[in-house]
Design a protein around this motif. Structure first.
Motif, short mmCIF file in Angstrom:
data_model
loop_
_atom_site.label_atom_id
_atom_site.label_comp_id
_atom_site.label_asym_id
_atom_site.label_seq_id
_atom_site.Cartn_x
_atom_site.Cartn_y
_atom_site.Cartn_z
N GLY A 1 0.95 -1.33 -0.10
CA GLY A 1 -0.09 0.08 0.19
C GLY A 1 0.82 1.22 -0.05
N GLY A 2 1.92 1.21 0.79
CA GLY A 2 2.86 2.23 0.91
C GLY A 2 3.50 2.47 -0.42
N ASP B 1 -4.60 -7.21 -3.69
CA ASP B 1 -4.96 -7.51 -2.29
C ASP B 1 -4.89 -8.91 -2.34
OD1 ASP B 1 -6.94 -8.12 -0.08
OD2 ASP B 1 -7.87 -6.39 -0.29
N ASP C 1 -5.36 3.58 -8.76
CA ASP C 1 -6.34 3.28 -7.75
C ASP C 1 -6.70 1.72 -7.78
OD1 ASP C 1 -6.17 5.34 -5.79
OD2 ASP C 1 -7.84 6.46 -6.98
N GLU C 2 -7.13 1.57 -8.99
CA GLU C 2 -7.68 0.43 -9.36
C GLU C 2 -6.71 -0.88 -9.27
OE1 GLU C 2 -11.45 0.64 -12.41
OE2 GLU C 2 -9.48 1.35 -13.49
N GLU D 1 -4.21 -0.54 -7.41
CA GLU D 1 -3.79 -0.87 -6.00
C GLU D 1 -4.93 -1.68 -5.31
OE1 GLU D 1 -3.45 2.73 -3.75
OE2 GLU D 1 -3.25 1.89 -1.65
N CYS D 2 -6.02 -1.55 -5.57
CA CYS D 2 -7.18 -2.34 -5.15
C CYS D 2 -6.72 -3.88 -5.64
CB CYS D 2 -8.48 -2.11 -5.54
SG CYS D 2 -8.94 -0.51 -5.12
N SER D 3 -6.33 -3.85 -6.88
CA SER D 3 -6.07 -5.58 -7.53
C SER D 3 -5.22 -6.35 -6.74
CB SER D 3 -5.77 -5.42 -8.85
OG SER D 3 -4.49 -5.04 -9.14
N LEU E 1 -9.82 -9.96 -11.61
CA LEU E 1 -9.86 -8.83 -12.41
C LEU E 1 -10.28 -9.17 -13.88
CD1 LEU E 1 -6.83 -6.54 -11.97
CD2 LEU E 1 -8.96 -6.77 -10.47
N MET F 1 2.65 1.93 -3.54
CA MET F 1 1.72 2.24 -4.48
C MET F 1 1.47 3.90 -4.38
SD MET F 1 1.76 -0.16 -6.43
CE MET F 1 0.39 -0.30 -7.54
N ALA F 2 1.02 3.94 -2.97
CA ALA F 2 0.53 5.50 -2.60
C ALA F 2 1.78 6.39 -3.16
CB ALA F 2 0.09 5.26 -1.34
#
Lengths: 212, 514
Positions: B14-15, B55, B48-49, B51-53, B62, B17-18
């Motif tokens: 997360g870090g 998980d 954003d997508e 990043e979500c993917s 997807l 990507m953000a």
């Protein structure tokens, strides 16, 4: 870009109740009257501010169709909040709430905050479910409740943000273990300058993150 | 403990990507990335997508969005691993490419004059048709490819962006010949092949004359002795395409090696590609991904996997011929298990590169070394390091804590199989299924075939999105559901914790187009 917390949401409910439209209204501030059927999961994200802190909402918009239920069921895991949506102009979507709620409770973590949403409040003339019925259902099952309109944007911001506030409060109360990502909460990338505002448990996380 | 490590990994993700950085191995290299990490271009995902993917807890499947279309209504779905790597190391590519004739006179290999079509155009099919009609000089091909990365996502990302360009370049070299379908390829080309081919009336005369003057040897085999026309080998058009694909893989591998000097290209990858050209499907495979055709419910395998077990004899022979590659730490012989010191002098089962069966030999000191190939099935490894024996990249890969390079044992050469697509009638449910090993590790050809066939039978036949939904269903069956004891699929079998990517390509559109 930087955020203090990231909350993962999931939007659930029958097909055609306006889940994707709620997401689009919240992330893009627009309404799309004809929307393609969601056939699995789609994602959206937006930054909000609560208590002066930047919070990133990561929203999973799921297919409502029965045939995709086995797939979408696996997406409850690791969600901190759920928006359970029905259509106030279609009684059957309200009748199915119990099934959705059972599904959600069974496959999510017990602390997940659930917001019940009666959508399409702009279509007052076609209303089949009274607001009081929604309120009663929410009270009975311990949910937060709102009526929204993805079309006019009425209450859409509030629905997403109130859910986040509830999660934030639970974090403050220590209900959520924020170091367990299965709870749908992540701590943002850390900057030394903002460290003073963060609680001590996050320091532990930072060490953990740094080792890999 | 495991959970804690995974938690840290996911949080770190997360870090990363953000923060807007795309590196997947922090602190590994100061060089820039050639291409940033991403998911396949045709998915059209926002950061954003993406990043979500990633998980690893919910492992979202997807799929191709309804608003996007791939050529032939191809279906696609993918899922990330259960935590073995931060990023999804699979990559995919799907394109329709038009190869233009090389500008005349240019002797230097010019940049490929090639038009790439937006694969997401809703009316992609119509465009292809139109181009074929008014541009008879152009060579159009359809291309699908899957790459399964290891030890980093870099090589897979680069290969997914570039391999089709190498294929196009090599097809351009021979496109004049391919565009004259009834002619066998001349053995030796004139200096201006374009003009000769188009103006010569007696092509047989050209071939003979060319081969008679071909004493210097045909291109690609400079040392062959002078050929005489009456012993001349007949080479088919198809084998020219196969050669183009093989050389494209080689060039891709060389380019990765060169580019590593200026870019950070981590790891290596397998490559499985399907190319449709002039009525044939060409399936090129280097690695352990797999493609099958399902025709009227019947399974037709169109690729074979390259693993330490399937390539044992090649690897043993190489090690036998060049023992220095083993760094005095490994033996090229295979034993059913590690040999113990106390067994020296006894007789034990073994096999050499000349054998598929087993025999006994007297154990000596040398046999105590670690075997070149060790382990069974998915756990089989070359030099105790790698479980796949063909692919791209891996130029810097070494045996842990040693100076022994793995790359000499890896081949970038694909095996190319040809399926004469236009010779068969294909119905709406006849498809080619391509998947990375995450799919095939847990589902057999038969299970995949039954799943796809029964899924498609329950879909609206006119729904162009049915193949993507079938792909999503396949991934679901291979990934399974997270229970107390990990990911589980039907009959409580273990689901795949690997990255899984699947293309489902309906075959009826090829004939509709021609």
């Amino acid at each position: 870009m930087a955020y203090a917390y990231l909350f993962k949401y999931i939007i659930i409910g029958d097909t055609g109740v306006g889940k994707s439209c709620l997401l689009l209204q919240f992330t893009d501030k627009r309404f799309q009257p004809v929307h393609d059927l969601t056939i699995g999961v789609e994602f959206g994200a937006r930054m909000i501010t609560i208590d002066g802190k930047q919070i990133k909402l990561q929203i999973w918009d799921t297919a409502g169709q029965e045939s995709f239920r086995s797939i979408t069921r696996s997406y409850y895991r690791g969600a901190a909040g759920a928006l359970l949506v029905y259509d106030i102009t279609r009684r059957d979507t309200f009748n199915h709430l119990t099934t959705w709620l059972e599904d959600a409770r069974q496959h999510s973590n017990s602390n997940m905050v659930i917001m019940l949403i009666g959508n399409k409040s702009d279509l007052e003339s076609r209303r089949e479910v009274k607001k009081e019925e929604g309120e009663a259902f929410a009270r009975e099952h311990g949910l937060i409740f709102m009526e929204t309109s993805a079309k006019t944007a009425s209450n859409v911001e509030e629905a997403f943000i109130n859910t986040a506030k509830e999660i934030y409060e639970k974090i403050q109360e220590g209900v959520f273990d924020i170091n367990n990502e299965a709870n749908g909460i992540k701590i943002g990338p850390q900057h030394p300058t903002t460290n003073s505002t963060l609680s001590s448990s996050q320091g532990g996380h930072q060490a953990g993150g740094g080792c890999c | 403990m495991l959970t804690r490590v995974r938690s840290a990994v996911v949080n770190f993700m997360g870090g990363v990507m953000a923060g807007g950085s795309n590196g997947d191995h922090p602190g590994g290299s100061d060089l820039p990335l050639k291409f940033p990490y991403s998911r396949p271009e045709f998915l059209g995902l926002s950061p954003d997508e993406i990043e979500c993917s990633a998980d690893h807890i919910a492992r979202p499947i997807l799929i191709l969005k309804e608003t996007r279309r791939l050529p032939w209504a191809t279906g696609y779905a993918e899922v990330i691993n259960a935590g073995k790597s931060i990023l999804n190391e699979d990559q995919a590519c799907c394109e329709v490419l038009v190869v233009k004739k090389k500008p005349p006179g240019g002797s230097a290999p010019s940049r490929v004059n090639m038009t790439r079509r937006r694969s997401s155009l809703p009316n992609g099919e119509d465009l292809t048709l139109r181009d074929n009609l008014d541009g008879s000089e152009d060579l159009t091909f359809h291309y699908w490819a899957l790459f399964d990365g290891h030890a980093g996502s870099g090589a897979a990302v680069v290969a997914s962006r570039l391999l089709h360009h190498h294929v196009a370049l090599h097809l351009q070299e021979v496109m004049e010949i391919l565009c004259t379908p009834n002619l066998p390829p001349p053995t030796c080309l004139e200096e201006e092949p374009v003009n000769h081919l188009l103006t010569t009336t007696s092509n047989r005369a050209l071939t003979r004359a060319a081969s008679l003057r071909g004493a210097a040897g045909a291109p690609g085999s400079p040392n062959t002795p002078p050929t005489r026309f009456f012993t001349e080998k007949k080479v088919s058009q198809e084998s020219l395409v196969i050669g183009a694909i093989e050389n494209a893989f080689k060039d891709m591998d060389v380019q990765i090696e060169k580019d590593k000097a200026t870019y950070d290209i981590s790891g290596g990858c397998t490559a499985l590609m399907v190319l449709y050209l002039q009525g044939n499907l060409y399936v090129g495979n280097a690695g352990d991904s797999r493609a099958i055709i399902i025709r009227a419910g019947e399974v037709i395998p169109v690729s074979a996997e390259f693993t330490p077990e399937s390539e044992r004899q090649r690897l043993q022979f190489l090690a036998y011929m060049q023992p220095h590659l083993l760094g005095n730490e490994f033996t090229h012989l295979e034993f059913p298990r590690r040999v113990q010191r106390k067994e020296v002098g006894k007789k034990m089962l073994y096999r050499d590169f000349t054998m598929s069966g087993w025999a006994y030999k007297t154990i000596d000191e040398d046999d105590l070394k670690f075997p070149l190939i060790y382990g069974e099935g998915k756990k089989a490894r070359v030099l105790a390091t790698i479980g796949v024996t063909r692919g791209l990249g891996d130029h810097n890969l070494k045996v842990h804590d040693s100076n022994i390079y793995i790359k000499p044992f890896l081949s970038c050469c694909p095996e190319v199989k040809v399926y004469p697509l236009s010779q068969w009638e294909h119905k709406a449910d006849d498809v080619l299924v391509m998947g990375t090993d995450g799919l095939w590790d847990v589902l057999s050809n038969q299970e995949v075939s039954e799943a796809v066939t029964s899924f498609l039978a329950n879909c609206d036949a006119d729904d162009q999105h049915r193949y993507t939904m079938a792909a999503q269903d396949l991934i679901m069956r291979a990934r399974g559901v997270l229970k107390d004891r990990g990911w589980r699929i039907s009959n409580d079998r273990l689901g795949s914790g690997d990255d899984i990517s699947v293309f489902i390509i309906p075959l009826m559109y090829a004939n509709k187009q021609n």
